[in-house]
Design a protein around this motif. Structure first.
Motif, PDB file in Angstrom:
ATOM      1  N   ARG A  14       0.821  -1.212   0.000  1.00  0.00           N
ATOM      2  CA  ARG A  14       0.000   0.000   0.000  1.00  0.00           C
ATOM      3  C   ARG A  14       0.856   1.264   0.000  1.00  0.00           C
ATOM      4  O   ARG A  14       0.538   2.248  -0.633  1.00  0.00           O
ATOM      5  CB  ARG A  14      -0.869   0.052   1.262  1.00  0.00           C
ATOM      6  N   SER A  21       1.339   7.095  -6.309  1.00  0.00           N
ATOM      7  CA  SER A  21       0.152   7.931  -6.565  1.00  0.00           C
ATOM      8  C   SER A  21       0.481   9.402  -6.369  1.00  0.00           C
ATOM      9  O   SER A  21       0.089  10.253  -7.169  1.00  0.00           O
ATOM     10  CB  SER A  21      -0.992   7.560  -5.617  1.00  0.00           C
ATOM     11  N   ILE A  94     -11.172  -5.516 -11.802  1.00  0.00           N
ATOM     12  CA  ILE A  94     -12.400  -5.146 -11.106  1.00  0.00           C
ATOM     13  C   ILE A  94     -13.596  -5.220 -12.058  1.00  0.00           C
ATOM     14  O   ILE A  94     -14.669  -5.677 -11.680  1.00  0.00           O
ATOM     15  CB  ILE A  94     -12.266  -3.722 -10.518  1.00  0.00           C
TER      16      ILE A  94
ATOM     17  N   THR B   9     -11.793 -15.024  -5.149  1.00  0.00           N
ATOM     18  CA  THR B   9     -11.873 -14.006  -6.191  1.00  0.00           C
ATOM     19  C   THR B   9     -12.542 -12.763  -5.634  1.00  0.00           C
ATOM     20  O   THR B   9     -12.136 -11.637  -5.891  1.00  0.00           O
ATOM     21  CB  THR B   9     -12.701 -14.507  -7.401  1.00  0.00           C
ATOM     22  N   MET B  12     -10.094 -10.961  -3.439  1.00  0.00           N
ATOM     23  CA  MET B  12      -9.104 -10.281  -4.272  1.00  0.00           C
ATOM     24  C   MET B  12      -9.702  -9.029  -4.898  1.00  0.00           C
ATOM     25  O   MET B  12      -9.108  -7.970  -4.934  1.00  0.00           O
ATOM     26  CB  MET B  12      -8.607 -11.210  -5.392  1.00  0.00           C
ATOM     27  N   ASN B  13     -10.920  -9.200  -5.398  1.00  0.00           N
ATOM     28  CA  ASN B  13     -11.606  -8.083  -6.028  1.00  0.00           C
ATOM     29  C   ASN B  13     -11.744  -6.917  -5.063  1.00  0.00           C
ATOM     30  O   ASN B  13     -11.535  -5.766  -5.419  1.00  0.00           O
ATOM     31  CB  ASN B  13     -12.989  -8.543  -6.468  1.00  0.00           C
ATOM     32  N   LYS B  15      -9.796  -6.330  -2.570  1.00  0.00           N
ATOM     33  CA  LYS B  15      -8.464  -5.770  -2.339  1.00  0.00           C
ATOM     34  C   LYS B  15      -8.115  -4.795  -3.464  1.00  0.00           C
ATOM     35  O   LYS B  15      -7.592  -3.717  -3.226  1.00  0.00           O
ATOM     36  CB  LYS B  15      -7.435  -6.904  -2.262  1.00  0.00           C
ATOM     37  N   HIS B  16      -8.445  -5.203  -4.679  1.00  0.00           N
ATOM     38  CA  HIS B  16      -8.156  -4.329  -5.816  1.00  0.00           C
ATOM     39  C   HIS B  16      -8.970  -3.049  -5.764  1.00  0.00           C
ATOM     40  O   HIS B  16      -8.487  -1.974  -6.071  1.00  0.00           O
ATOM     41  CB  HIS B  16      -8.401  -5.074  -7.137  1.00  0.00           C
ATOM     42  N   GLN B  17     -10.217  -3.225  -5.357  1.00  0.00           N
ATOM     43  CA  GLN B  17     -11.086  -2.060  -5.209  1.00  0.00           C
ATOM     44  C   GLN B  17     -10.488  -1.094  -4.173  1.00  0.00           C
ATOM     45  O   GLN B  17     -10.422   0.113  -4.397  1.00  0.00           O
ATOM     46  CB  GLN B  17     -12.468  -2.532  -4.732  1.00  0.00           C
ATOM     47  N   ASP B  18     -10.031  -1.672  -3.073  1.00  0.00           N
ATOM     48  CA  ASP B  18      -9.410  -0.845  -2.023  1.00  0.00           C
ATOM     49  C   ASP B  18      -8.149  -0.159  -2.534  1.00  0.00           C
ATOM     50  O   ASP B  18      -7.878   0.989  -2.188  1.00  0.00           O
ATOM     51  CB  ASP B  18      -9.051  -1.703  -0.802  1.00  0.00           C
ATOM     52  N   ASP B  19      -7.370  -0.909  -3.330  1.00  0.00           N
ATOM     53  CA  ASP B  19      -6.146  -0.332  -3.904  1.00  0.00           C
ATOM     54  C   ASP B  19      -6.478   0.906  -4.723  1.00  0.00           C
ATOM     55  O   ASP B  19      -5.830   1.943  -4.586  1.00  0.00           O
ATOM     56  CB  ASP B  19      -5.436  -1.360  -4.805  1.00  0.00           C
ATOM     57  N   ILE B  20      -7.479   0.774  -5.572  1.00  0.00           N
ATOM     58  CA  ILE B  20      -7.886   1.902  -6.425  1.00  0.00           C
ATOM     59  C   ILE B  20      -8.341   3.073  -5.557  1.00  0.00           C
ATOM     60  O   ILE B  20      -7.971   4.228  -5.791  1.00  0.00           O
ATOM     61  CB  ILE B  20      -9.033   1.482  -7.376  1.00  0.00           C
ATOM     62  N   HIS B  22      -7.406   3.707  -2.544  1.00  0.00           N
ATOM     63  CA  HIS B  22      -6.222   4.248  -1.894  1.00  0.00           C
ATOM     64  C   HIS B  22      -5.459   5.174  -2.856  1.00  0.00           C
ATOM     65  O   HIS B  22      -5.037   6.269  -2.474  1.00  0.00           O
ATOM     66  CB  HIS B  22      -5.333   3.081  -1.458  1.00  0.00           C
ATOM     67  N   ILE B  23      -5.312   4.734  -4.096  1.00  0.00           N
ATOM     68  CA  ILE B  23      -4.610   5.536  -5.106  1.00  0.00           C
ATOM     69  C   ILE B  23      -5.327   6.868  -5.286  1.00  0.00           C
ATOM     70  O   ILE B  23      -4.718   7.937  -5.267  1.00  0.00           O
ATOM     71  CB  ILE B  23      -4.554   4.780  -6.460  1.00  0.00           C
TER      72      ILE B  23
END
Lengths: 97, 215
Positions: A14, A21, A94, B9, B12-13, B15-20, B22-23
């Motif tokens: 993270r 970012s 996603i 899945t 993971m999905n 986690k990816h959502q959270d990553d986005i 966070h970005i």
């Protein structure tokens, strides 16, 4: 190609994601400022920065303001490209269904 | 087995959502000053309305008729009082603005004086100072009726300029002030009304909207 393979392992953390970012939307960012935005300790930030630097994703500039050393970072072309690829892969993961 | 695959899945999905997420939040936090408080807008608006009303009575009690298209000759003592009112209004509004922004930045864990707020202040103040000097010049040349429209116009431009470093909503407030100022250019003599709408009513409306949206 497996979608998961297109995710960049370097950006799994993270904090690294956060550093990249910040550098995507700012030119040069100072160490202290980065630390405050991410809300982490000096050591923690330094180790992640070292990793990104090793991959040539960010470049470092050291200068003196008066007698104080100032270290700033900027994303390299390689870094920007890698981050964008990672971002695209995340979006695809996603949205696929 | 299938269940496990679906579940992982799903995780993971997430986690990816959270990553986005966070970005997005890091990009936002590092490029925009998000601690501007809606409350400071409301207070500034109220202070401006009181000041407008006070100025109106000052002029009226000194025998001046504010409204109308005729050029007015204001006595020097009245002018001094009006200028004092003006400066006091500005100081009170800035004081509360800074106060509420400090409160909010504590909640957001964002430093109040960082490179973002510096950029915000610089970009706000360049058009604002230019406008201020313009108004002083108008005052010396005796074009008192143009001061309120010019204040609104430059304030609108200043907000539009500063909005790059904070909420987008500030840009829309800027457009409103600018349009109001341009209209009032053609209705000289009603400056105080436009001034009260622009600095009073619009600030209050904007402040309440911001408070609802981001609080």
């Amino acid at each position: 190609m497996n979608l998961f393979q297109s995710l960049n392992k370097e950006f799994e953390s993270r904090i690294r994601l956060g550093i990249m970012s910040i550098l995507m939307v700012n030119e040069w960012v100072e160490f202290k400022e980065m630390k405050e935005t991410l809300d982490i300790t000096d050591g923690n930030l330094a180790s992640h920065i070292a990793a990104l630097e090793k991959n040539d994703y960010i470049e470092v500039k050291k200068e003196f303001v008066g007698k104080k050393p100032k270290t700033s970072y900027r994303a390299t072309k390689t870094g920007r490209k890698a981050f964008n690829l990672h971002l695209n892969a995340l979006e695809k993961l996603i949205n696929r269904k | 087995m299938i269940n496990f695959v679906i579940q992982s899945t799903f995780i993971m999905n997430n986690k990816h959502q959270d990553d986005i997420e966070h970005i997005r939040s890091m990009m936002e936090r590092s490029s925009r000053f998000i601690s501007l408080s809606g409350m400071s807008g409301v207070i500034a608006g109220i202070v401006a309305l009181i000041a407008a009303l006070f100025s109106y009575y000052l002029i009226k009690n000194n025998g001046g008729a504010y409204f109308g298209n005729k050029p007015v000759n204001l006595p020097a003592s009245l002018l001094t009082k009006l200028i004092v009112t003006c400066v006091a209004t500005l100081l009170i509004a800035i004081f509360f603005g800074v106060y509420f922004t400090i409160q909010k930045s504590k909640r957001n864990h964002q430093k109040i004086w960082n490179s973002l707020s510096k950029r915000l202040v610089v970009n706000l103040f360049i058009p604002l100072v230019a406008g201020g000097i313009f108004c002083i010049a108008l005052f010396y040349q005796g074009h008192l009726g143009l001061i309120a429209p010019v204040m609104l116009i430059f304030y609108g431009l200043a907000l539009m300029n500063a909005s790059k470093y904070t909420f987008n909503d500030v840009e829309y407030l800027g457009y409103c002030e600018l349009i109001l100022g341009l209209i009032s250019l053609f209705l000289v003599g009603y400056g105080l009304i436009f001034w009260a709408i622009g600095f009073g009513v619009l600030h209050i409306v904007y402040g309440i909207m911001m408070q609802k949206k981001y609080h």
